[in-house]
Design a protein around this motif. Sequence first.
Motif, mmCIF file in Angstrom:
data_model
loop_
_atom_site.group_PDB
_atom_site.id
_atom_site.type_symbol
_atom_site.label_atom_id
_atom_site.label_comp_id
_atom_site.label_asym_id
_atom_site.label_seq_id
_atom_site.Cartn_x
_atom_site.Cartn_y
_atom_site.Cartn_z
ATOM 1 N N PRO A 67 0.828 -1.206 0.000
ATOM 2 C CA PRO A 67 0.000 0.000 0.000
ATOM 3 C C PRO A 67 0.867 1.262 0.000
ATOM 4 N N MET A 68 0.408 2.256 -0.699
ATOM 5 C CA MET A 68 1.110 3.545 -0.735
ATOM 6 C C MET A 68 0.163 4.558 -1.343
ATOM 7 N N GLY A 69 0.334 5.754 -0.971
ATOM 8 C CA GLY A 69 -0.456 6.852 -1.522
ATOM 9 C C GLY A 69 -1.936 6.705 -1.183
ATOM 10 N N ALA A 70 -2.753 7.267 -2.097
ATOM 11 C CA ALA A 70 -4.209 7.201 -1.909
ATOM 12 C C ALA A 70 -4.684 5.789 -2.211
ATOM 13 N N MET A 71 -5.381 5.233 -1.234
ATOM 14 C CA MET A 71 -5.859 3.852 -1.361
ATOM 15 C C MET A 71 -7.406 3.836 -1.313
ATOM 16 N N LEU A 72 -7.952 2.851 -2.026
ATOM 17 C CA LEU A 72 -9.394 2.620 -2.032
ATOM 18 C C LEU A 72 -9.668 1.204 -1.551
ATOM 19 N N GLN A 73 -10.763 1.083 -0.790
ATOM 20 C CA GLN A 73 -11.128 -0.250 -0.298
ATOM 21 C C GLN A 73 -12.433 -0.687 -0.948
ATOM 22 N N CYS A 74 -12.415 -1.943 -1.539
ATOM 23 C CA CYS A 74 -13.599 -2.523 -2.207
ATOM 24 C C CYS A 74 -14.634 -2.852 -1.154
ATOM 25 N N GLU A 75 -15.890 -2.430 -1.426
ATOM 26 C CA GLU A 75 -16.960 -2.688 -0.474
ATOM 27 C C GLU A 75 -17.306 -4.169 -0.399
ATOM 28 N N LEU A 76 -16.904 -4.972 -1.369
ATOM 29 C CA LEU A 76 -17.300 -6.384 -1.414
ATOM 30 C C LEU A 76 -16.194 -7.278 -0.870
ATOM 31 N N CYS A 77 -15.045 -7.231 -1.480
ATOM 32 C CA CYS A 77 -13.973 -8.128 -1.049
ATOM 33 C C CYS A 77 -13.132 -7.515 0.065
ATOM 34 N N ARG A 78 -13.309 -6.219 0.355
ATOM 35 C CA ARG A 78 -12.608 -5.514 1.405
ATOM 36 C C ARG A 78 -11.126 -5.451 1.170
ATOM 37 N N ASP A 79 -10.692 -5.612 -0.053
ATOM 38 C CA ASP A 79 -9.267 -5.492 -0.351
ATOM 39 C C ASP A 79 -8.973 -4.043 -0.704
ATOM 40 N N ALA A 80 -7.699 -3.633 -0.557
ATOM 41 C CA ALA A 80 -7.250 -2.261 -0.811
ATOM 42 C C ALA A 80 -6.648 -2.177 -2.191
ATOM 43 N N PHE A 81 -6.835 -1.019 -2.821
ATOM 44 C CA PHE A 81 -6.372 -0.816 -4.188
ATOM 45 C C PHE A 81 -5.790 0.591 -4.299
ATOM 46 N N HIS A 82 -4.736 0.710 -5.068
ATOM 47 C CA HIS A 82 -4.178 2.018 -5.369
ATOM 48 C C HIS A 82 -5.144 2.789 -6.235
ATOM 49 N N SER A 83 -5.373 4.009 -5.894
ATOM 50 C CA SER A 83 -6.292 4.829 -6.690
ATOM 51 C C SER A 83 -5.791 5.010 -8.102
ATOM 52 N N VAL A 84 -4.459 4.961 -8.240
ATOM 53 C CA VAL A 84 -3.896 5.112 -9.589
ATOM 54 C C VAL A 84 -4.219 3.869 -10.435
ATOM 55 N N CYS A 85 -4.147 2.712 -9.789
ATOM 56 C CA CYS A 85 -4.361 1.460 -10.539
ATOM 57 C C CYS A 85 -5.825 1.281 -10.926
#
Length: 1418
Positions: free
Chosen positions: A1050-1068
């Motif tokens: 994880p780094m920078g702005a992160m988003l969390q999926c409401e379903l799987c609850r995994d974190a994702f880079h906002s850039v990706c």
Amino acid sequence: MSQPRPDEFEPPPECPVFEPSWEEFGDPFAFINKIRPIAEKTGICKVRPPPGWQPPFACDVDRLHFVPRIQRLNELEAQTRVKLNFLDQIAKFWDLQGCALKIPHVERKILDLYKLNKLVADEGGFDIVCRDRRWTKIALQMGFAPGKAVGSHLRGHYEKILYPYNLFQNGANLPPFVLQVDLVVCLVCGSGGDEDRLLLCDGCDDSYHTFCLIPPLRDVPKGDWRCPKCLAQECNKPHEAFGFEQAYRDYSLRAFGQMADAFKSDYFNMPVHMVPTELVEKEFWRLVGAIDEDVTVEYGADIASKEFGSGFPIPNGKLKVSPADEKYLNCGWNLNNLAMMNPSVLTHVTADICGMTLPWLYVGMCFSSFCWHIEDHWSYSINYLHWGEPKTWYGAPGFAAEQLEEVMKKLAPELFESQPDLLHQLVTIMNPNTLMAHGVPIYRTNQCAGEFVITFPRAYHSGFNQGFNFAEAVNFCTVDWMPLGRQCVDHYRMLHRYNVFSHDEMVCNMALKADTLDMVLASAVHKDMVVMIREEQELREKVKKMGVLHCKEAKYDHLQDDERQCAKCRTTCYLSAITCPCSPGVLVCLYHISDLCSCSVTNYTLNYRFTLDELFPMMNAVKQRAELYDEWASRVTETLEAKLEKKRGLPVFRGLLAESESKQFPDNDLLRRLRLVTQDAEKCSSVAQQLLNGKRQTSGKSRSQLTVEELSSFVRQLYNLSCSLPQAPMLKELLNRIEDFQQHSEKVLADEVPRVAEIQSLLDISFDFDVELPELPRLRVRLEQARWLEAVQQASAQPATLTLETMRRLIDQGVGLSPHPSVEKAMARLQELLTVSEHWEDKASSLLKARPPHSIETLSAAAEKASGIPAYLPNCLLLKDTIRKAQEWLQEASGCVPMVDSLSDMVLRGQAIQVHLEPLDKLESLMVEVQEWKESAATTFLQKDSTLTLLEVLCPRCEVGNIGSPKRKAKKGKESPKSNKKKTPRFNTLTDVEKALSETKDSTSAMATLEELRVREMEAFSNLRAANESKLLPTADCMDLKVCVCQKAPMGAMLQCELCRDAFHSVCVRDALDSCETQPWLCPQCQQSEKPPLNKVLLLLSSLRRIGVRLPEGDALHHLVERTVDWQQRAHEISQTCSLPELEERPGTPPTLTCWVSGSHDAQNNTQVAHRQLVTSVVVNRSISDYYCSFSAYFSFVTGLSQELEELMVEGLLLPVSLATSQHTNRCMLPPQDESTDCDTHMQFNSQGNNLPLNQVQTKGIDENNTHRNCLDIRFNICCFCFQDGVDAMRETMPGSEKKVKRHLEREGLDVERRVKDKKHSHKRQKMNKKNPQRRPASTSSSPRSDFSQSDDSDEEMAVCPAERCQLPEGDEVDWVQCDGSCNQWFHQVCVGVTAEMAEKEDYICVRCTLNDGHMRK
């Protein structure tokens, strides 16, 4: 060949024809004795001299002249002459009566008066025939056709012509004796009155009344009239003996020939040499039997050769014979020499007898004939035709002479009454066919120039000449004739016929020359003298006993024959005779002593030529001459005539031959016979031994082979031989075996279908017979036929192997066989079978290749007709198999709703079947619709450039995170121990899911499979969410943490999926972030579909149900809808249980838990109101994101989030579908309203999946029961929409007013569907909606759909529209239209005068809105 007419002459069989060799021809008597056993059986025979024997014609033609006999042909035939004599009597009778006889015609034929008279007499006379009405019977017997009333005509003619004659014959018309008083009186009635009717006889001047005569005369005769007495005297005069008249002209040979040729040429109207002999023969016999045709010919017969010269050359004759022809002067076949050769006993007759010892000449013309006769003294005769046209002969054998005489006497008794010796007069002929019909054997021959005809003793013969010819004949007698000669004299004595010569004189002359006689002749003379002396001794003793005292010697040999004839029997006397002084020159034989005169017998004188004492030494001298020979001859005769067991062996015959040679016996008939029998026996013995020793030659017929007939004849010859041969019984046994073989062969050959083994066994047996068997070729042919028939039978017995090629091969083989009914019958059946088979093969092929294909009914009818053909027909079998496949296909096609895979397979299989399958087009269109549906569904659900399949999106996910790890599996096993009781399939991949769905039999099984997959999905995501949340805890090592799609820390702005609850880079996930503005944010892995609104999904499901095909995607879609509805219900229940507040929607990314609560003036009931409004929005309006926001807001003020609520939230996010939010969004955008007007729009789904606005429900008026009922309505409508007959089911299940409402909904649904299909109308409706976007939702007016929120008791209110005069329509007349003005009220179309087309195409504004708003109806 045409059949002869009943009266047409049928030629008798031919007599034997002999062609002697020069050696045989050298001795005529030896040759005649040789052929006698054969020729005497037919009476006559023909001898053709060897080629080159052509004696010159020696007669002096210029000097020869003669007066021929006149022959009327119809007088020659005996029966015809009887008829003519009868007609003469009838004519004479009527002529004496002063009337001319006219023979009547009946049925265009001359009436046979003789036959009519005879038939009436046979029936009993005229009176009886009339009384019993037998005239029709008589007409039939006379040959007239029945049914033409001929009988009445015959009666009239008989009564007019024959009845008076018969009365006269019976003496009925003779007058009784009357004493005459007057000079002129009737001798019948004695009266002299009626002088005009009194007739005076022209013969005796007696008088008779016309009416006193029997029968009475109608008129006085015009001519001479004879009384009955004179008539009887004239008619009873004896008939003159019939004979040929002599012609008045003396002909030379040349003149007679010219006359004869002219007659024949004129008669047949063609040259004489071109007239067929058969035609002349039939015409001759027709003429002699015709009464009405009088043909007269002339015949130069019995011309003495002594006066004009013979046709053969003679020594010292007038014809100078060339040296080359001198051999004919002394030739034995020269008739001048034949009669007087030594073997002929006529050489001992001292006088020259014309016709017997001297030849007679015969000059004939066409139809001239010689009548039935036998030769004088029953001697032989020989006739030679020097030149001219043929002479036709008929003959009967000597043994049939008496039979022939009896038949002629029976058929013509009238002739023999007046002439007992008629047959010796040579003036009577009778048709050979008539004689043959009475059992007399008759034979014929045509004697041509240069041929001899020989007649044998007592053989009757007759004939006629085909044309002008010249013949010569003479008699001769051989030794064998002598017994017959004595019988002939006795026969002549009975007939009182004169003798040509004295037989006793000839015998005595030979006895006086005993020393010079041939031993054979001496023996014959001795036997004849024994008979002669015994009869003479008996007669002389009889005469002496009668009282004859005087005897004297008489030299009768010095007298002429006519001077010593018996006055009674006309026999020529030689040994003795009786005379009386009262009658000088008159004598009688000793048989007729009582017929000499009336004087006393004592006055008679016995005249004798030899005393008995002189006769016995003469007989002994002959006996001594013949004694040695007689003893040898008796032994030979005994040996030759031995029968059965008395037959001697061949050595005995050889000994007799050796004795004859040693004693130099003459070469006579007996010796020749002995030699011939011995030679035949030796030959037969040799041939018999060869037959017994020989075997059949396999290389062909051997020269020694005999036919069966020859073998049979040979065996008969062996047994007929006078010699007994030891080979005869063995040959008889061989012949019996051969005959058995032939009988068996004939039986086998006669069988319709013989057995091959039986024929082969017969052929094997035939090798033991060295005989030509005519059955062998037939058996070999039959064997081939039997083998062929057996092959045909075997082939026919196995139709499954009887191919067309086999039939053609069998037919080709059968063509080469010999014809036979069984073969032809089998060939016909086989050819017919082949023709029918080829026809149906071609027809089956054409039916299968037809484009477009034929219907199954056509093919079935053809297959049914072809099924009865007992042959192997590939095309017909293929046709049957095709029909079977088609029937199976049709049966499968008519089954339950098919899966798409089976449908595809059915389409492929149906396309491969060469039958017009009506469901195939439908299935193909279904496939097209299925494909279009799948494309439409993919467009609806799949994201752009998505790599997922439609089924992968619609089905619950089977591959989520690390759910397949061993640790998780073990944990799952512990948590669910009950699952071990029933094994469930594992779905590790999408392929397994698709396979499982394809294998399910119905939607229920598919739903169960998908439900299981849903459970696994929920479990997998639960595990995944827990794993991801634990992964993001602060305690975790951030550097080792792998997140996002890039799997980095994880780094920078992160988003969390409401379903799987995994974190994702906002850039990706920038792209995913931009597309998710108003919904909970899901990562790219969780966000698999476009999440279309539910109404689109329902449309897809509805269209799929309309297609009627099951496919995994459809089952998945169905499950998705069911899952969505179920999720909504559970969400509703949870919202009621938890009293969730209604929150205000806010767009944002990521979503926040904010809640907007509608205007409520009661702070204490805030929570309850929010909960109630949240549930309402969930059930009715909101999307899954709304639920998620509501639940998130609820989490903010409700503590302790339950596991069930979390699963509900997760499942809501997993659903790839969103609910419609347009009206909820519109409601949120409007200014707040009070509680009384604040309502939500309830969405109702019809069968097309369209959402229809329902009545606005006030939130505080909704209770739990109503809310629950709305949820059930939604589920009910979804279920109805899953079946094609959902609307009908709704009608049947809804009572009263709800049925009316539903009928309206059905109409509305169909209208909506039409609007969807019609772009023009849809575009117009969209324009109308854009014109008033806020008016209709804001309307508070009621509509027919508001009845769902009201009581069920308001049926009358529901059926009434706001129109002033509602017509209360029912059934199909209930069609609604909504006002497009400000009131939005619903009206019956029939009540406001709007048609369905107007409602569809135009806006409707009610009267109230028109007045209030000022609108004009467009």
